[in-house]
Design an enzyme around this catalytic site. Structure first.
Site, PDB file in Angstrom:
ATOM      1  N   THR A  16      30.129  38.130  37.092  1.00 57.86           N
ATOM      2  CA  THR A  16      31.239  37.624  36.274  1.00 57.86           C
ATOM      3  C   THR A  16      31.467  36.123  36.457  1.00 57.86           C
ATOM      4  O   THR A  16      31.173  35.567  37.520  1.00 57.86           O
ATOM      5  CB  THR A  16      32.529  38.383  36.675  1.00 57.86           C
ATOM      6  OG1 THR A  16      33.648  37.753  36.080  1.00 57.86           O
ATOM      7  CG2 THR A  16      32.745  38.391  38.182  1.00 57.86           C
ATOM      8  N   ASP A  17      32.064  35.513  35.444  1.00 54.69           N
ATOM      9  CA  ASP A  17      32.442  34.097  35.563  1.00 54.69           C
ATOM     10  C   ASP A  17      33.637  33.910  36.502  1.00 54.69           C
ATOM     11  O   ASP A  17      33.959  32.779  36.886  1.00 54.69           O
ATOM     12  CB  ASP A  17      32.755  33.496  34.184  1.00 54.69           C
ATOM     13  CG  ASP A  17      33.933  34.152  33.475  1.00 54.69           C
ATOM     14  OD1 ASP A  17      34.426  35.200  33.954  1.00 54.69           O
ATOM     15  OD2 ASP A  17      34.373  33.614  32.435  1.00 54.69           O
ATOM     16  N   GLU A  18      34.300  35.032  36.874  1.00 58.77           N
ATOM     17  CA  GLU A  18      35.471  34.903  37.754  1.00 58.77           C
ATOM     18  C   GLU A  18      35.089  34.371  39.132  1.00 58.77           C
ATOM     19  O   GLU A  18      35.958  33.925  39.879  1.00 58.77           O
ATOM     20  CB  GLU A  18      36.194  36.242  37.887  1.00 58.77           C
ATOM     21  CG  GLU A  18      36.685  36.750  36.555  1.00 58.77           C
ATOM     22  CD  GLU A  18      37.931  37.615  36.626  1.00 58.77           C
ATOM     23  OE1 GLU A  18      38.547  37.713  37.690  1.00 58.77           O
ATOM     24  OE2 GLU A  18      38.286  38.170  35.575  1.00 58.77           O
ATOM     25  N   LYS A  41      32.927  40.287  43.908  1.00 65.65           N
ATOM     26  CA  LYS A  41      31.748  40.011  43.073  1.00 65.65           C
ATOM     27  C   LYS A  41      31.003  38.782  43.613  1.00 65.65           C
ATOM     28  O   LYS A  41      29.764  38.759  43.626  1.00 65.65           O
ATOM     29  CB  LYS A  41      32.159  39.782  41.610  1.00 65.65           C
ATOM     30  CG  LYS A  41      32.717  40.995  40.894  1.00 65.65           C
ATOM     31  CD  LYS A  41      31.729  42.147  40.715  1.00 65.65           C
ATOM     32  CE  LYS A  41      30.611  41.849  39.741  1.00 65.65           C
ATOM     33  NZ  LYS A  41      29.763  43.057  39.489  1.00 65.65           N
ATOM     34  N   TYR A  78      39.018  41.135  43.388  1.00 60.69           N
ATOM     35  CA  TYR A  78      37.885  41.533  42.523  1.00 60.69           C
ATOM     36  C   TYR A  78      36.856  40.406  42.479  1.00 60.69           C
ATOM     37  O   TYR A  78      35.654  40.627  42.714  1.00 60.69           O
ATOM     38  CB  TYR A  78      38.376  41.862  41.102  1.00 60.69           C
ATOM     39  CG  TYR A  78      37.261  41.835  40.075  1.00 60.69           C
ATOM     40  CD1 TYR A  78      36.261  42.806  40.078  1.00 60.69           C
ATOM     41  CD2 TYR A  78      37.176  40.810  39.117  1.00 60.69           C
ATOM     42  CE1 TYR A  78      35.219  42.767  39.154  1.00 60.69           C
ATOM     43  CE2 TYR A  78      36.148  40.772  38.193  1.00 60.69           C
ATOM     44  CZ  TYR A  78      35.166  41.754  38.215  1.00 60.69           C
ATOM     45  OH  TYR A  78      34.130  41.702  37.303  1.00 60.69           O
TER      46      TYR A  78
END
Ligand code: NAD
Ligand code: DAU
Length: 356
Positions: free
Chosen positions: A138-140, A167, A163
Site C-alpha cells: 500500500t501507499d500508506e 504493511k 495497519y
C-alpha cells in the site's frame, strides 16, 4: 483433482483471494491464463466472500484452500501438495480503523503471515531459483505526503497507523529476502482501490450503503483529506504486469493520479445516486464526525516507473469508475445485506458510536 495435477505452466499460490482485490484479480486471471493453476489460500475472515468467485470455482485451473497464513504447518502442507512456483500475496488485515482498535491481529497476519510465506518461498527456491514472490502492498507505508510532492519508490517509509506500520514491516521483510537470499521478489505499493466486492467498512461502499439505508454519512475531521482513487480492475491489470514483467528486487508504485478531497468524492457519490435513483438530495446525510487518530492528510504517488517500464496506464477516470461501482452495489443488495448484518453492527457501533 486429477485434472489439477496436470502440467500447468505456472502453479501460483494467491493469498487473500476471497477478499476485495483478490476476488477481482482471480476473476481476471483465472480465465486469462488457462495454463496456470491458481490456488486461492484464504482463511475467510469477515472481509472474505467465496461467493464472489462463483464464476470460476469450477474452473479446471482454480482451487481453494482454507488456511490461515499465520499457520506455518498448514501452509507448508499446502506448498508440498501443489509444488508452487510463485506466490501472489494479498492476504492481510486491511482496514485502518480496525487496526486502531486491535493492532495485534495486524501484526500477526500482516507481518508474521508474510514471514511464513517468505520462509516457504525461500525453501521452494532451493530447487527452483526462479520462485516468484509478488507482495501486494500500500501507499500508506509512505505516510502523509506534503502538498506539491508525490512519493516515488525511493520515498522514505513513514507509516502512521498500525495497519500501515504492519504493511511497511512486511515490505521490509520482502526486501530483505531479496537482498539476503536472492529471492525473486517484487513489491507493489498502490493507492486507494474501489469497485465491486469491497467490504462496506471502506469509505466508498460505506457511503453507498448508508445512503441506500437512509443513514448519515460519517466524514472524518474536516473532510479535506486527499486520497488517490484507483478502480480495482486497473490495479489488477498492474499486478498482472508486475507479476510477469517486473524486475526482480524492484518496487512499483501504482496510482491513478486522480487525487480527490473526501468531501468532493462524497458529493460525487451523492450526485450519481440521485441520478440513478431519482431520490435525494443525499448531501443532507453528510455528518462531520471526530477525526481518525493519526489520519494521513494526503496520499499521492509518482507512478511513472510502472508506466515507463511496464506500459501500465489506468483505463478509467474516477467518474467512470464511480458510476460502475454505484451500479454494482445497487444491483447487489443481498451481498451488501450479508456484509452488514452480524459482526458489522458491533463494528459500526465501536468505530462510530463515540465519534458524533
Ligand atoms: P480485504 O480485507 O478485502 O481482503 C483480505 C483477504 O485476506 C480476505 O479474503 C481475508 O479473508 C484474507 N485474510 C486475512 N487474514 C488472513 C489470514 N491470516 N490468512 C489467510 N487469509 C487471510 O483486503 P483488500 O482490500 O482486498 O486488500 C488486499 C491486499 O491489498 C492487502 O494486502 C492490502 O494491504 C493491499 N492493498 C489494498 C488496497 C485497498 O485500497 N483496498 C490498496 C493497496 C493495497
Ligand atoms: O491507500 C491505500 C489504502 O487505502 C489501503 O492500503 C487500505 O487497505 C484501504 O483501507 C485504504 O485505506 P484508507 O484509510 O485510505 O481508506 P478508507 O476507505 O478507510 O478511508 C478513505 C478516506 O475516507 C480516509 O481519509 C478516511 C476517510 N473516511 C473513512 C471512513 C471509513 C471517512 O471520512 N469516513 C469513514 O467513515
Amino acid at each position: 483433482m486429477a485434472e489439477k495435477n496436470r502440467n500447468f505452466k505456472k502453479r501460483i499460490a494467491v493469498t487473500g483471494g476471497a477478499g476485495f482485490i483478490g476476488s477481482n484479480l482471480l476473476l481476471m486471471m483465472v480465465p486469462r491464463y488457462p495454463d496456470y493453476l491458481f490456488v486461492n489460500i484464504d482463511c475467510l475472515t469477515y472481509a472474505a466472500n467465496l461467493s464472489n468467485l462463483s464464476e470460476i470455482d469450477s474452473a479446471e485451473n482454480y482451487e481453494f484452500e482454507k488456511i490461515d497464513i499465520t499457520d506455518y504447518a498448514g501452509l507448508e502442507q499446502c506448498f508440498n501438495k501443489y509444488n508452487f512456483d510463485s506466490v501472489i500475496h494479498l492476504a492481510a488485515e486491511s482496514h485502518v480503523d480496525r487496526s486502531l482498535i486491535g493492532p495485534a491481529l495486524f501484526i500477526q497476519t500482516n507481518v508474521m503471515g508474510t514471514f511464513n510465506l517468505l520462509e516457504l518461498a525461500r525453501k521452494s527456491a532451493v530447487s527452483n531459483s526462479d520462485f516468484r514472490f509478488l507482495h501486494v502492498s500500500t501507499d500508506e507505508v509512505y505516510g502523509s505526503i506534503e502538498t506539491g510532492s508525490r512519493a516515488d519508490e525511493n520515498y522514505p517509509v513513514n507509516p502512521s497507523s498500525p495497519y500501515a506500520a504492519s504493511k511497511a514491516a512486511a515490505d521490509q521483510m520482502v526486501r530483505s529476502y531479496h537482498k539476503s537470499y536472492g529471492l525473486n521478489t517484487v513489491i507493489t505499493n498502490c493507492t486507494n482501490n474501489y469497485g465491486a466486492f469491497q467490504f462496506p467498512e471502506k469509505l466508498i461502499p460505506l457511503l453507498i450503503n448508508n445512503i441506500i439505508n437512509g443513514k448519515t454519512m460519517p466524514v472524518y475531521g474536516d473532510g479535506r483529506n486527499i486520497r488517490d482513487w484507483l478502480y480495482v480492475e486497473d490495479h489488477c491489470r498492474a499486478l498482472d504486469l508486475v507479476f510477469h514483467n517486473g524486475v526482480a528486487g524492484s518496487v512499483y508504485n501504482i496510482g491513478s493520479g486522480s487525487e480527490t478531497e473526501n468531501i468532493i468524492l462524497i458529493k460525487k457519490i451523492c450526485a450519481i445516486l440521485e441520478k440513478k435513483t431519482g431520490a435525494g438530495p443525499f448531501d443532507k446525510l453528510i455528518e462531520f464526525v471526530k477525526d481518525r487518530p493519526g489520519h494521513d492528510r494526503r496520499y499521492a504517488l509518482d507512478s511513472s516507473k510502472i508506466k515507463n517500464e511496464l506500459g501500465w496506464e489506468p483505463s478509467l477516470s474516477l467518474d467512470e469508475g464511480l458510476e460502475l461501482t454505484v451500479d454494482w452495489y445497487l444491483s447487489q443488495s443481498d451481498w451488501l445485506k450479508k456484509c452488514t448484518s452480524g459482526e458489522y453492527v458491533n463494528y459500526y457501533e465501536k468505530v462510530y458510536g463515540d465519534r458524533k
